[in-house]
Design a protein around this motif. Sequence first.
Motif, PDB file in Angstrom:
ATOM      1  N   GLN A 432       0.805  -1.221   0.000  1.00 58.56           N
ATOM      2  CA  GLN A 432       0.000   0.000   0.000  1.00 58.56           C
ATOM      3  C   GLN A 432       0.842   1.277   0.000  1.00 58.56           C
ATOM      4  O   GLN A 432       0.311   2.364  -0.166  1.00 58.56           O
ATOM      5  CB  GLN A 432      -0.924   0.003   1.226  1.00 58.56           C
ATOM      6  CG  GLN A 432      -1.962  -1.119   1.203  1.00 58.56           C
ATOM      7  CD  GLN A 432      -2.750  -1.212   2.491  1.00 58.56           C
ATOM      8  OE1 GLN A 432      -2.514  -0.452   3.425  1.00 58.56           O
ATOM      9  NE2 GLN A 432      -3.678  -2.169   2.562  1.00 58.56           N
ATOM     10  N   LEU A 433       2.148   1.149   0.190  1.00 58.59           N
ATOM     11  CA  LEU A 433       3.017   2.318   0.227  1.00 58.59           C
ATOM     12  C   LEU A 433       3.266   2.867  -1.174  1.00 58.59           C
ATOM     13  O   LEU A 433       3.386   2.108  -2.146  1.00 58.59           O
ATOM     14  CB  LEU A 433       4.360   1.966   0.885  1.00 58.59           C
ATOM     15  CG  LEU A 433       4.318   1.558   2.372  1.00 58.59           C
ATOM     16  CD1 LEU A 433       5.715   1.202   2.842  1.00 58.59           C
ATOM     17  CD2 LEU A 433       3.739   2.683   3.224  1.00 58.59           C
ATOM     18  N   ASP A 434       3.335   4.185  -1.279  1.00 58.96           N
ATOM     19  CA  ASP A 434       3.599   4.847  -2.557  1.00 58.96           C
ATOM     20  C   ASP A 434       5.110   4.936  -2.771  1.00 58.96           C
ATOM     21  O   ASP A 434       5.719   6.010  -2.703  1.00 58.96           O
ATOM     22  CB  ASP A 434       2.963   6.239  -2.568  1.00 58.96           C
ATOM     23  CG  ASP A 434       3.118   6.926  -3.927  1.00 58.96           C
ATOM     24  OD1 ASP A 434       3.402   6.220  -4.922  1.00 58.96           O
ATOM     25  OD2 ASP A 434       2.955   8.157  -3.976  1.00 58.96           O
ATOM     26  N   LYS A 527      10.118  11.763   1.301  1.00 62.29           N
ATOM     27  CA  LYS A 527       8.726  11.325   1.330  1.00 62.29           C
ATOM     28  C   LYS A 527       8.632   9.810   1.463  1.00 62.29           C
ATOM     29  O   LYS A 527       7.837   9.279   2.257  1.00 62.29           O
ATOM     30  CB  LYS A 527       8.016  11.791   0.059  1.00 62.29           C
ATOM     31  CG  LYS A 527       6.557  11.372   0.001  1.00 62.29           C
ATOM     32  CD  LYS A 527       5.905  11.843  -1.296  1.00 62.29           C
ATOM     33  CE  LYS A 527       4.451  11.371  -1.391  1.00 62.29           C
ATOM     34  NZ  LYS A 527       3.818  11.795  -2.663  1.00 62.29           N
ATOM     35  N   MET A 528       9.448   9.110   0.669  1.00 65.07           N
ATOM     36  CA  MET A 528       9.433   7.646   0.727  1.00 65.07           C
ATOM     37  C   MET A 528       9.863   7.151   2.102  1.00 65.07           C
ATOM     38  O   MET A 528       9.278   6.204   2.649  1.00 65.07           O
ATOM     39  CB  MET A 528      10.343   7.075  -0.354  1.00 65.07           C
ATOM     40  CG  MET A 528       9.841   7.312  -1.780  1.00 65.07           C
ATOM     41  SD  MET A 528      11.019   6.770  -3.051  1.00 65.07           S
ATOM     42  CE  MET A 528      11.094   5.031  -2.731  1.00 65.07           C
ATOM     43  N   ARG A 530       9.631   8.767   4.964  1.00 66.95           N
ATOM     44  CA  ARG A 530       8.570   9.028   5.945  1.00 66.95           C
ATOM     45  C   ARG A 530       7.495   7.955   5.854  1.00 66.95           C
ATOM     46  O   ARG A 530       6.994   7.489   6.887  1.00 66.95           O
ATOM     47  CB  ARG A 530       7.962  10.417   5.708  1.00 66.95           C
ATOM     48  CG  ARG A 530       8.845  11.572   6.158  1.00 66.95           C
ATOM     49  CD  ARG A 530       8.046  12.864   6.241  1.00 66.95           C
ATOM     50  NE  ARG A 530       7.503  13.250   4.929  1.00 66.95           N
ATOM     51  CZ  ARG A 530       8.137  14.013   4.059  1.00 66.95           C
ATOM     52  NH1 ARG A 530       9.355  14.477   4.341  1.00 66.95           N
ATOM     53  NH2 ARG A 530       7.571  14.335   2.905  1.00 66.95           N
ATOM     54  N   MET A 531       7.139   7.589   4.646  1.00 69.07           N
ATOM     55  CA  MET A 531       6.136   6.535   4.471  1.00 69.07           C
ATOM     56  C   MET A 531       6.647   5.201   5.006  1.00 69.07           C
ATOM     57  O   MET A 531       5.919   4.461   5.663  1.00 69.07           O
ATOM     58  CB  MET A 531       5.770   6.418   2.989  1.00 69.07           C
ATOM     59  CG  MET A 531       5.103   7.657   2.403  1.00 69.07           C
ATOM     60  SD  MET A 531       4.627   7.432   0.672  1.00 69.07           S
ATOM     61  CE  MET A 531       3.365   6.186   0.857  1.00 69.07           C
ATOM     62  N   ARG A 534       6.582   5.233   8.829  1.00 67.78           N
ATOM     63  CA  ARG A 534       5.238   4.972   9.360  1.00 67.78           C
ATOM     64  C   ARG A 534       4.880   3.506   9.205  1.00 67.78           C
ATOM     65  O   ARG A 534       4.301   2.895  10.115  1.00 67.78           O
ATOM     66  CB  ARG A 534       4.213   5.849   8.639  1.00 67.78           C
ATOM     67  CG  ARG A 534       4.252   7.320   9.044  1.00 67.78           C
ATOM     68  CD  ARG A 534       2.989   8.046   8.614  1.00 67.78           C
ATOM     69  NE  ARG A 534       2.844   8.067   7.156  1.00 67.78           N
ATOM     70  CZ  ARG A 534       3.313   9.019   6.363  1.00 67.78           C
ATOM     71  NH1 ARG A 534       3.952  10.067   6.897  1.00 67.78           N
ATOM     72  NH2 ARG A 534       3.134   8.976   5.064  1.00 67.78           N
ATOM     73  N   GLY A 535       5.224   2.937   8.058  1.00 69.05           N
ATOM     74  CA  GLY A 535       4.928   1.525   7.837  1.00 69.05           C
ATOM     75  C   GLY A 535       5.675   0.619   8.806  1.00 69.05           C
ATOM     76  O   GLY A 535       5.111  -0.337   9.357  1.00 69.05           O
TER      77      GLY A 535
END
Length: 577
Positions: A432-434, A527-528, A530-531, A534-535
């Motif tokens: 689900q990660l971008d 950005k990646m 940070r995602m 969080r994951g």
Amino acid sequence: MKKLNTVLPVLLLSNLLCMMDVSIMTIVLPELQTAFKISLDDLSWALNIYTILFATLIIPLGRLAARWGRNRFVLMGLVCFALGSWLTGAADNLTWLLIGRAIQSVGAASIIPTSMVIGLELSDGQNRNKVVALLAGTQGLAVALGPTIGGVVAQYWSWRWVFWLNVPLILIDVVAFALVLPLRNEKRYPNKIDWLGAVLSMVTLFSLSLALVKGNSWGWQSRAIIGTLILACLALAGFIWRELQATSPMIDPSLFRSRNFNGAGLALVLANFFLGSLAALVPTWLTKVHGENELTAALQITPYSLTVMVAVIIGSLLVGKISPKWLVGSGFALIVVSFGFLSRLPLANHYTMLYIGEVLLGAGFGMVAATANVLAVADFHGTKLTDSQSVANVFRQVGMVLAIAIFMTVLTNNLQQARMNTLRYGHQVVNQLDISASTKRTVKSKLTTKLSAKATTNVNQQVSFSGVKVTPAKRQQLVNQAVADQLALLAKKQGIPVSQVPPTVRKTVRTQVAAKVNLALNQKIAKMNRMLARGINQLHHHLMQQLNRAFQRTFAFGLPLALLAIGTVVIFKVKQA
């Protein structure tokens, strides 16, 4: 009586040290697992080898002590225990650790039953039950205190001093022992030793424990496990046959004609089984799931230790005044309730349920153990009194062996399932990660390596990822491609070949494009990451929840067993002991 008062403290100290080493290393298992880089399954043998050899050697060594002189034999056992303690503390790998623990167990098996007999011989009919309750209660207290004392020692010194600390205490006990008990011209009792029975009992205990510990890793339907279980059954059948045929059996079959002895034996196995479960599981739960250090974990177990001490004393005073059925039944009922609390331990770092569960389990164990220890010898005199006490010690160790083997096996299976659940959840989160497909593949590969059941048996295998990084070469490649594209566009607009673009323009274009590319690249990486962070946080929280549930399910496994244990009350005689 004056002689007994002088000797008892010496006997109590030796019993305390020997029985404490049954459980003392449970608090340092996580540290040993890290130091030796071994699995929890393999490390559990450091506990099992002590209890298995202890249980197997208690009776034959008790017979040898009667032949060679009990006082002298206990003194030799103390020296042996001190040597084993030193070697265990000095071990730098699992092999030497097991050798040291084995020597410790030989010393302990030489001390425990014989010291009980020495105490009984110095007592009279009026205080015999008190002596039994005091010595047996000290043994139960020692098992309960083991993790607490081990945690304090490991925190301020190291895990090695958990064993080295025995040496000076044993030396003090040796000196005191030689002063208060005669070593020359002591009475000896000629008897035969059933070595075949001893070997068969060792094969039974060892093969059963091996099958229970290795069932998950080898496969419960594998030839190795099936063969080991068959060997255990054959050895048990051979042991029973041998004891019925032998003129001097290792265990006198006539002991089992006493309902009180049978009930006490079963109660001792079950009580120590539940006692061992808490001693083996809670330290690992506190240190690995909650991240507590050994000292803090030890302090969290202290209410349990103190309750055992108080409950054994109170239970010993109540034996003979209250029906053994009521005492044993109430004790196991408290254990049932305690497992209910322990099977609901929360992930949050507040331990109210743990304290309640510990206190209830300690109180239940104390009531059962105090009653069973007295009833195990209540119907016997002379040599049968000695034999009954030795067999009661075997029952205690069998309970500990089964606890360590069974609960560690159940825990290992639950931990593997927890990691697999987290791995599946992790793949869903990553999908689900971008982020780029290559980054997803990298993260999934690392998760599989970290959490695969085949890759590790650590409890708290950490989920971490250093983040997305771009090498200088890759970064330069991206800048060069962007510069080439920009120069081609500029040359097309001016209607000239790229090679004719002036050097000053080229330099300006490179400077501007490089700045834009690096800025965009840094923003994308940030950005990646940070995602990903969080994951990974989600994964770590999920893993901690799963690991906590693994311990909850392991305690829940013991709940119906504790409920069934209440049924032992039907074995005891209705008449008070």
